[in-house]
Design a protein around this motif. Structure first.
Motif, PDB file in Angstrom:
ATOM      1  N   PHE A  14       0.789  -1.228   0.000  1.00 16.05           N
ATOM      2  CA  PHE A  14       0.000   0.000   0.000  1.00 16.05           C
ATOM      3  C   PHE A  14       0.824   1.282   0.000  1.00 16.05           C
ATOM      4  O   PHE A  14       0.256   2.372  -0.097  1.00 16.05           O
ATOM      5  CB  PHE A  14      -0.929   0.021   1.228  1.00 16.05           C
ATOM      6  CG  PHE A  14      -1.856  -1.159   1.279  1.00 16.05           C
ATOM      7  CD1 PHE A  14      -2.922  -1.262   0.404  1.00 16.05           C
ATOM      8  CD2 PHE A  14      -1.649  -2.178   2.192  1.00 16.05           C
ATOM      9  CE1 PHE A  14      -3.781  -2.358   0.450  1.00 16.05           C
ATOM     10  CE2 PHE A  14      -2.498  -3.274   2.252  1.00 16.05           C
ATOM     11  CZ  PHE A  14      -3.564  -3.363   1.374  1.00 16.05           C
ATOM     12  N   VAL A  17       2.961   5.634   3.511  1.00 14.28           N
ATOM     13  CA  VAL A  17       1.986   6.515   4.156  1.00 14.28           C
ATOM     14  C   VAL A  17       0.617   5.848   4.241  1.00 14.28           C
ATOM     15  O   VAL A  17      -0.011   5.819   5.302  1.00 14.28           O
ATOM     16  CB  VAL A  17       1.884   7.870   3.421  1.00 14.28           C
ATOM     17  CG1 VAL A  17       0.773   8.725   3.997  1.00 14.28           C
ATOM     18  CG2 VAL A  17       3.222   8.597   3.497  1.00 14.28           C
ATOM     19  N   ARG A  18       0.153   5.291   3.132  1.00 19.34           N
ATOM     20  CA  ARG A  18      -1.178   4.673   3.132  1.00 19.34           C
ATOM     21  C   ARG A  18      -1.227   3.471   4.073  1.00 19.34           C
ATOM     22  O   ARG A  18      -2.243   3.253   4.739  1.00 19.34           O
ATOM     23  CB  ARG A  18      -1.579   4.252   1.722  1.00 19.34           C
ATOM     24  CG  ARG A  18      -3.005   3.732   1.674  1.00 19.34           C
ATOM     25  CD  ARG A  18      -3.535   3.597   0.265  1.00 19.34           C
ATOM     26  NE  ARG A  18      -4.920   3.145   0.319  1.00 19.34           N
ATOM     27  CZ  ARG A  18      -5.399   2.145  -0.399  1.00 19.34           C
ATOM     28  NH1 ARG A  18      -4.613   1.503  -1.254  1.00 19.34           N
ATOM     29  NH2 ARG A  18      -6.660   1.790  -0.308  1.00 19.34           N
ATOM     30  N   SER A  19      -0.159   2.688   4.138  1.00 22.63           N
ATOM     31  CA  SER A  19      -0.173   1.516   5.014  1.00 22.63           C
ATOM     32  C   SER A  19      -0.307   1.930   6.481  1.00 22.63           C
ATOM     33  O   SER A  19      -1.031   1.282   7.247  1.00 22.63           O
ATOM     34  CB  SER A  19       1.082   0.659   4.809  1.00 22.63           C
ATOM     35  OG  SER A  19       2.246   1.319   5.248  1.00 22.63           O
ATOM     36  N   GLU A  20       0.341   3.005   6.852  1.00 24.37           N
ATOM     37  CA  GLU A  20       0.221   3.499   8.227  1.00 24.37           C
ATOM     38  C   GLU A  20      -1.197   3.983   8.503  1.00 24.37           C
ATOM     39  O   GLU A  20      -1.751   3.732   9.577  1.00 24.37           O
ATOM     40  CB  GLU A  20       1.231   4.625   8.473  1.00 24.37           C
ATOM     41  CG  GLU A  20       2.663   4.146   8.504  1.00 24.37           C
ATOM     42  CD  GLU A  20       3.671   5.274   8.631  1.00 24.37           C
ATOM     43  OE1 GLU A  20       3.257   6.403   8.967  1.00 24.37           O
ATOM     44  OE2 GLU A  20       4.854   5.029   8.393  1.00 24.37           O
ATOM     45  N   MET A  21      -1.790   4.676   7.531  1.00 24.67           N
ATOM     46  CA  MET A  21      -3.156   5.157   7.687  1.00 24.67           C
ATOM     47  C   MET A  21      -4.136   3.993   7.788  1.00 24.67           C
ATOM     48  O   MET A  21      -5.037   4.008   8.628  1.00 24.67           O
ATOM     49  CB  MET A  21      -3.540   6.071   6.520  1.00 24.67           C
ATOM     50  CG  MET A  21      -2.855   7.422   6.568  1.00 24.67           C
ATOM     51  SD  MET A  21      -3.154   8.476   5.123  1.00 24.67           S
ATOM     52  CE  MET A  21      -4.800   8.109   4.627  1.00 24.67           C
ATOM     53  N   LEU A  22      -3.970   2.992   6.931  1.00 25.64           N
ATOM     54  CA  LEU A  22      -4.865   1.837   6.964  1.00 25.64           C
ATOM     55  C   LEU A  22      -4.775   1.109   8.298  1.00 25.64           C
ATOM     56  O   LEU A  22      -5.797   0.732   8.875  1.00 25.64           O
ATOM     57  CB  LEU A  22      -4.527   0.861   5.840  1.00 25.64           C
ATOM     58  CG  LEU A  22      -4.927   1.272   4.432  1.00 25.64           C
ATOM     59  CD1 LEU A  22      -4.413   0.253   3.419  1.00 25.64           C
ATOM     60  CD2 LEU A  22      -6.434   1.394   4.328  1.00 25.64           C
ATOM     61  N   ASP A  25      -6.452   3.526  10.946  1.00 28.37           N
ATOM     62  CA  ASP A  25      -7.799   4.067  10.796  1.00 28.37           C
ATOM     63  C   ASP A  25      -8.869   3.110  10.272  1.00 28.37           C
ATOM     64  O   ASP A  25     -10.044   3.300  10.560  1.00 28.37           O
ATOM     65  CB  ASP A  25      -7.772   5.285   9.869  1.00 28.37           C
ATOM     66  CG  ASP A  25      -6.904   6.399  10.400  1.00 28.37           C
ATOM     67  OD1 ASP A  25      -6.767   6.522  11.633  1.00 28.37           O
ATOM     68  OD2 ASP A  25      -6.346   7.161   9.584  1.00 28.37           O
ATOM     69  N   HIS A  26      -8.489   2.120   9.489  1.00 30.20           N
ATOM     70  CA  HIS A  26      -9.498   1.243   8.866  1.00 30.20           C
ATOM     71  C   HIS A  26      -9.952   0.171   9.855  1.00 30.20           C
ATOM     72  O   HIS A  26      -9.138  -0.578  10.391  1.00 30.20           O
ATOM     73  CB  HIS A  26      -8.935   0.584   7.595  1.00 30.20           C
ATOM     74  CG  HIS A  26      -9.972  -0.156   6.825  1.00 30.20           C
ATOM     75  ND1 HIS A  26     -10.773   0.458   5.905  1.00 30.20           N
ATOM     76  CD2 HIS A  26     -10.346  -1.458   6.865  1.00 30.20           C
ATOM     77  CE1 HIS A  26     -11.600  -0.444   5.393  1.00 30.20           C
ATOM     78  NE2 HIS A  26     -11.360  -1.612   5.959  1.00 30.20           N
TER      79      HIS A  26
END
Length: 64
Positions: A14, A17-22, A25-26
């Motif tokens: 991902f 950055v996106r992997s940390e957000m996922l 947050d997901h």
């Protein structure tokens, strides 16, 4: 699966950055309504968490 392997696979799939957000947050139904980070903090096996992420985001079998 070690936590470092989980984080590396997340970043590879991902992006950093996106992997940390996922992970933060997901919310995953397969993890009992928890985020990946919450599930890991609760002691769930990183492999189980990775499988839940893969299922939720249709990660191809060759990258699971």
């Amino acid at each position: 699966m070690r936590m470092t392997v989980f984080r590396r696979r997340m970043a590879e799939e991902f992006g950093e950055v996106r992997s940390e957000m996922l992970a933060r947050d997901h919310v995953f139904a397969a993890l009992g309504g928890r985020t990946a980070d919450e599930a890991l903090e609760a002691g769930l096996d990183a492999k189980r968490v990775w499988q839940a992420v893969c299922d939720a985001f249709d990660v191809p079998a060759e990258r699971r």
